[in-house]
Structure formats: structure tokens, C-alpha cells
Scaffold this active site. Structure first.
Site, PDB file in Angstrom:
ATOM      1  N   LYS A 123      60.457  22.480  52.472  1.00 49.54           N
ATOM      2  CA  LYS A 123      60.300  21.086  52.051  1.00 49.54           C
ATOM      3  C   LYS A 123      60.755  20.945  50.599  1.00 49.54           C
ATOM      4  O   LYS A 123      59.972  20.711  49.688  1.00 49.54           O
ATOM      5  CB  LYS A 123      58.845  20.643  52.234  1.00 49.54           C
ATOM      6  CG  LYS A 123      58.416  20.671  53.697  1.00 49.54           C
ATOM      7  CD  LYS A 123      56.944  20.349  53.877  1.00 49.54           C
ATOM      8  CE  LYS A 123      56.536  20.443  55.337  1.00 49.54           C
ATOM      9  NZ  LYS A 123      55.091  20.189  55.542  1.00 49.54           N
TER      10      LYS A 123
ATOM     11  N   LYS B 153      57.874  27.373  66.439  1.00 47.08           N
ATOM     12  CA  LYS B 153      56.843  26.369  66.210  1.00 47.08           C
ATOM     13  C   LYS B 153      56.483  25.690  67.525  1.00 47.08           C
ATOM     14  O   LYS B 153      56.986  26.047  68.594  1.00 47.08           O
ATOM     15  CB  LYS B 153      57.326  25.373  65.152  1.00 47.08           C
ATOM     16  CG  LYS B 153      57.753  26.055  63.848  1.00 47.08           C
ATOM     17  CD  LYS B 153      58.061  25.085  62.754  1.00 47.08           C
ATOM     18  CE  LYS B 153      56.799  24.575  62.106  1.00 47.08           C
ATOM     19  NZ  LYS B 153      57.068  23.761  60.902  1.00 47.08           N
TER      20      LYS B 153
ATOM     21  N   ASP C 218      48.111  27.517  62.134  1.00 41.02           N
ATOM     22  CA  ASP C 218      48.335  26.115  61.799  1.00 41.02           C
ATOM     23  C   ASP C 218      47.051  25.292  61.853  1.00 41.02           C
ATOM     24  O   ASP C 218      46.387  25.210  62.896  1.00 41.02           O
ATOM     25  CB  ASP C 218      49.371  25.520  62.770  1.00 41.02           C
ATOM     26  CG  ASP C 218      49.797  24.117  62.372  1.00 41.02           C
ATOM     27  OD1 ASP C 218      49.884  23.845  61.165  1.00 41.02           O
ATOM     28  OD2 ASP C 218      50.034  23.299  63.277  1.00 41.02           O
TER      29      ASP C 218
ATOM     30  N   GLU D 206      54.150  30.305  65.140  1.00 38.14           N
ATOM     31  CA  GLU D 206      53.057  29.400  64.804  1.00 38.14           C
ATOM     32  C   GLU D 206      52.062  29.357  65.963  1.00 38.14           C
ATOM     33  O   GLU D 206      52.452  29.180  67.116  1.00 38.14           O
ATOM     34  CB  GLU D 206      53.610  27.996  64.544  1.00 38.14           C
ATOM     35  CG  GLU D 206      52.559  26.971  64.174  1.00 38.14           C
ATOM     36  CD  GLU D 206      53.186  25.604  63.943  1.00 38.14           C
ATOM     37  OE1 GLU D 206      53.449  25.258  62.777  1.00 38.14           O
ATOM     38  OE2 GLU D 206      53.421  24.888  64.935  1.00 38.14           O
TER      39      GLU D 206
ATOM     40  N   ARG E  11      70.482  14.611  29.520  1.00 35.64           N
ATOM     41  CA  ARG E  11      69.684  14.158  30.660  1.00 35.64           C
ATOM     42  C   ARG E  11      69.806  15.101  31.859  1.00 35.64           C
ATOM     43  O   ARG E  11      68.813  15.410  32.512  1.00 35.64           O
ATOM     44  CB  ARG E  11      70.087  12.731  31.060  1.00 35.64           C
ATOM     45  CG  ARG E  11      69.348  12.146  32.258  1.00 35.64           C
ATOM     46  CD  ARG E  11      67.855  12.435  32.261  1.00 35.64           C
ATOM     47  NE  ARG E  11      67.186  12.118  31.005  1.00 35.64           N
ATOM     48  CZ  ARG E  11      66.004  12.623  30.653  1.00 35.64           C
ATOM     49  NH1 ARG E  11      65.380  13.473  31.447  1.00 35.64           N
ATOM     50  NH2 ARG E  11      65.461  12.286  29.501  1.00 35.64           N
TER      51      ARG E  11
END
Length: 298
Positions: free
Chosen positions: A153, A185, A235, A214, A118
């Protein structure tokens, strides 16, 4: 792990010791602190040996075969059966496979094979799912200069493996974390008082670290480039605005389209002339590739 498996991991750009830690943590999660598979111990004599095949249950792109090999070998180590398992890879990472294809063959104590099953499949299926999804994106932008980028992510603890799977699927890695590339950002710009100020502060504090900025508008893109930025994240821009930025910036910076991209519009966005499409879904939303372990019944 065997020297061959460690070498295969290094060739894939993976640190064998990091893989060992990931696999060991996964085994503890599955087998407990005593590394015990109560069902296999109860039902299978410790002298029994068998051969099993890792088999694709769906079409896709395989990734993580050396990691799966490491699982079987490490189970041998933690259960006192080191050196008793032999893993033969039939396919190779990055290869397109079809339903029914044998990817690897494993021979050893039957208890060991089923104890490792597994954990090996969880990692192999996850990585192959990421590679399969990435290949779909890479195919979608073929014929343009755009490359497909991953993001941060990722599944906690699995970033190195998932980013490797992106590479195996034909994608490109962005930054590994917050330490190796600076990314200015919106919140950074707000806190620093603007895009130019934020860029200058990062460059002053970390002169050797790559800086990405960004931007949300054509004017902001021009401002960032004039401040010295050579990599811009565009963006949530529509294709027509992306084309404007490409025209305004020229070759002064690499350009990455990011935010809300889907596979259905990948070709349209890639055709604008940007260098990259950033796709968080490669790692946060890829379904697994179904892979099974089939014990031979000869």
C-alpha cells in the site's frame, strides 16, 4: 549525479537509475518539459551563489538524504549547471533528529538551490515521515520477537523509496510486488477451491518463489501448514486467537498478524508470540516530517 551520491544510494539498497527516473519525473511535474523556474530566473542573477541548510521543523527520524542530494545534482544537470552544486550531509538516514537540527548543507547557484527546493523537500519529507512513523511502531514492539512489516500500500512510483524509509525507521520489508513473493489470499482460495489447493497450485507453477498464505481461523492455519506452507498471514484475528495459532503451529511456520492493527494495540498483538505485525499505514497514512530549506543570509 556524483559518484558519491550514487554510492550512497546503492549503500541504502536503492538503484541510482530508478532514483534518477523518479526525480526526473518529479522535476518535469514541477518545472515543465523545459525545466524552467520562471520566478527564480526572473529574480536571481545567474551568477549569484549561496548556501542553504535543510532543517528539521519537527522531531522525527530522517530518511532520504541521498535522494535529496540527487535532486540538487540532477537539477544542475538538466539546467546546464552540472557540477556546480555541493551537498554536504550533516545527519544520516535512520537518525533521530530534533526540531531545528540541520540535516544537510547545499552550496551552489542560488537559482539552482531554489529550483530544486520543493522536489527535494517533497521526497525527503515524505520518506522521513514514513521512517518516523515506522520508528514509533518499532519502539512499540520492542522487547518482543515481533518485527514490523510494510505492505504494497505505497504511493505509485515511490514504492522503492517508501520501503527504504521503512527500513531506515527500523521496520522490515515484505514483498516488493506481485512478482517476487506469492501471497494466497481469500479470493485466491475461493477461486482455487480451498487453501490447500491454492497453495499446491502456486508451488507447482513457481517452485522457487516463496509462498505466503492468508488464513482466518485456527483450523485453516493448521490446514495450510499441513499442506506445506511455512509463512501464514493471520487475518483480523484477536490476540486470544493469535495465541491459539502460535500454540497450534509451533515452529512450523512464520506467523504474521495483519488487518486493522493500530499503534495503540501493537504491544498487545506483538506479545502473542507472532513473528511479524503487518502495517499498511506505514506507507499509506504516514504524515510527512516537516523539513525546510533555509537560505543563509550572511
Amino acid at each position: 549525479m556524483t559518484e558519491a551520491t550514487e554510492r550512497a544510494l546503492r549503500d541504502a539498497g536503492l538503484d541510482p537509475e530508478r532514483v534518477r527516473r523518479v526525480v526526473t519525473d518529479a522535476l518535469v511535474e514541477d518545472l515543465g518539459p523545459d525545466f524552467l523556474d520562471v520566478t527564480s530566473v526572473a529574480t536571481i542573477p545567474d551568477t549569484q551563489t549561496d548556501t542553504a541548510d535543510l532543517v528539521a521543523r519537527a522531531d522525527g527520524v530522517v530518511a532520504g538524504l541521498p535522494v535529496a542530494a540527487a535532486v540538487f545534482e540532477l537539477v544542475g544537470e538538466v539546467t546546464g549547471a552540472a557540477g556546480t552544486v555541493r551537498v554536504s550531509l550533516v545527519a544520516h538516514d535512520g537518525q533521530r533528529v530534533a526540531r531545528g537540527d540541520v540535516l544537510a548543507t547545499v552550496t551552489g547557484p542560488t537559482r539552482l538551490l531554489l529550483t530544486a527546493e520543493r522536489t527535494a523537500l517533497n521526497l525527503l519529507s515524505r520518506m522521513s515521515g514514513v521512517a518516523t512513523h515506522t520508528r514509533a511502531w518499532a519502539d512499540a514492539v520492542a522487547g518482543t520477537k515481533a518485527m514490523v512489516l510494510d505492505t504494497r500500500k505505497t504511493t505509485p512510483g515511490l514504492r522503492a523509496l517508501e520501503k527504504y524509509a521503512v527500513r531506515a525507521g527500523g521496520g522490515t520489508n515484505k514483498r516488493m510486488g506481485l512478482h517476487d513473493v506469492a501471497m494466497v489470499k481469500d479470493n485466491h482460495k475461493l477461486a482455487a477451491g480451498g487453501v490447500a489447493a491454492a497453495f499446491r497450485r502456486v508451488r507447482a507453477a513457481f517452485p522457487d518463489v516463496p509462498v505466503q498464505v492468508e488464513v482466518d481461523t485456527v483450523a485453516e492455519a493448521i490446514q495450510a501448514v499441513e499442506a506445506g506452507a511455512d509463512f501464514l498471514l493471520l487475518d483480523n484475528m484477536r490476540p486470544e486467537m493469535l495465541r491459539e495459532v502460535v500454540c497450534a503451529v509451533g515452529n512450523r511456520a512464520q506467523l504474521e498478524a495483519t488487518g486493522g492493527l493500530t499503534l495503540g494495540v501493537a504491544a498487545e498483538y506483538a506479545a502473542t508470540g507472532v513473528d511479524f505485525l503487518s502495517v499498511g499505514a506505514l506507507t499509506h497514512s504516514s504524515p510527512i516530517l516537516d523539513i525546510a530549506l533555509d537560505l543563509r543570509t550572511e
